[in-house]
Design a protein around this motif. Structure first.
Motif, PDB file in Angstrom:
ATOM      1  N   TRP A  88      26.725  72.207  34.134  1.00 18.07           N
ATOM      2  CA  TRP A  88      27.304  73.538  34.278  1.00 18.07           C
ATOM      3  C   TRP A  88      26.226  74.573  34.569  1.00 18.07           C
ATOM      4  CZ3 TRP A  88      26.596  77.946  31.270  1.00 18.07           C
ATOM      5  CH2 TRP A  88      27.429  79.017  31.596  1.00 18.07           C
ATOM      6  N   TYR A  89      25.103  74.475  33.877  1.00 22.41           N
ATOM      7  CA  TYR A  89      23.992  75.404  34.104  1.00 22.41           C
ATOM      8  C   TYR A  89      23.482  75.292  35.539  1.00 22.41           C
ATOM      9  CZ  TYR A  89      19.413  77.580  33.787  1.00 22.41           C
ATOM     10  OH  TYR A  89      18.320  78.369  34.027  1.00 22.41           O
ATOM     11  N   TYR A 127      25.091  74.216  38.152  1.00 20.02           N
ATOM     12  CA  TYR A 127      26.136  74.686  39.067  1.00 20.02           C
ATOM     13  C   TYR A 127      26.171  76.206  39.144  1.00 20.02           C
ATOM     14  CZ  TYR A 127      30.745  75.455  41.067  1.00 20.02           C
ATOM     15  OH  TYR A 127      31.782  75.868  41.854  1.00 20.02           O
ATOM     16  N   THR A 128      25.986  76.875  38.012  1.00 27.16           N
ATOM     17  CA  THR A 128      26.096  78.332  38.003  1.00 27.16           C
ATOM     18  C   THR A 128      24.828  79.043  38.458  1.00 27.16           C
ATOM     19  OG1 THR A 128      25.487  78.401  35.666  1.00 27.16           O
ATOM     20  CG2 THR A 128      27.846  78.350  36.186  1.00 27.16           C
ATOM     21  N   THR A 129      23.672  78.382  38.394  1.00 27.90           N
ATOM     22  CA  THR A 129      22.430  79.064  38.740  1.00 27.90           C
ATOM     23  C   THR A 129      21.865  78.696  40.103  1.00 27.90           C
ATOM     24  OG1 THR A 129      21.129  77.382  37.601  1.00 27.90           O
ATOM     25  CG2 THR A 129      21.732  79.356  36.341  1.00 27.90           C
ATOM     26  N   ARG A 187      27.441  76.328  44.664  1.00 33.54           N
ATOM     27  CA  ARG A 187      28.751  76.942  44.813  1.00 33.54           C
ATOM     28  C   ARG A 187      28.952  77.567  46.187  1.00 33.54           C
ATOM     29  NH1 ARG A 187      28.975  81.228  40.302  1.00 33.54           N
ATOM     30  NH2 ARG A 187      26.799  81.377  40.867  1.00 33.54           N
TER      31      ARG A 187
END
Length: 158
Positions: A23-24, A26-28, A32
């Motif tokens: 998740w980290y 993917y978000t940073t 995306r």
């Protein structure tokens, strides 16, 4: 029985940590893509160091990423498409250049906005570009030109 419970708890903990790292990441990162983006393109005579997902920066701030790189078979130029955030509107006299993060660092697409009143629309091309510098070629030219200079200044033989 006690051993099975401990192994199950350790396995669940490892799974939770792995999901947290995923998740980290993917978000940073730019996995995306760029939300609400519009695409532009630019032609370069060389696109060394660029890849899909490479950062696009304005004033050192990431505003998008490279979405495609292809060779134009008619002109043999590198055709680079990139997506920008929807809040970044570039004037038509913008300059796109391939820049290095350092002497041995990675490359990114640097955008220098111009001052024109007209803004580039989605799908248009940036007309002014600067390609990447090939440091190895420049070093080779420097070394060989230095050795040529020494041979030219040697003492003439009688």
């Amino acid at each position: 029985m006690q051993r099975n419970v401990v192994e199950t708890l350790v396995g669940a903990f490892v799974l939770i940590v792995a999901l947290a790292f995923g998740w980290y990441a993917y978000t940073t990162t730019s996995i995306r893509g760029t939300r609400g983006a519009y695409e532009l393109s630019a032609r370069f005579d060389r696109a060394d160091g660029l890849a899909i997902g490479t950062d696009v920066r304005v004033s050192g701030i990431k505003v998008g990423s490279v979405t495609a790189i292809a060779l134009d078979p008619a002109t043999f130029f590198a055709q680079v498409r990139f997506a920008l955030r929807s809040d970044v509107k570039l004037p038509e006299d913008t300059v796109a250049e391939i820049a290095a993060e350092g002497l041995l660092g990675g490359r990114y697409l640097n955008i220098n906005p111009g001052n024109a009143d007209r803004v580039l629309a989605a799908g248009e091309a940036v007309k002014f570009t600067k390609s990447s510098a090939d440091f190895m070629q420049m070093i080779g030219k420097f070394l060989f030109s230095a050795s040529d200079d020494k041979s030219k200044t040697s003492t003439p033989q009688p």
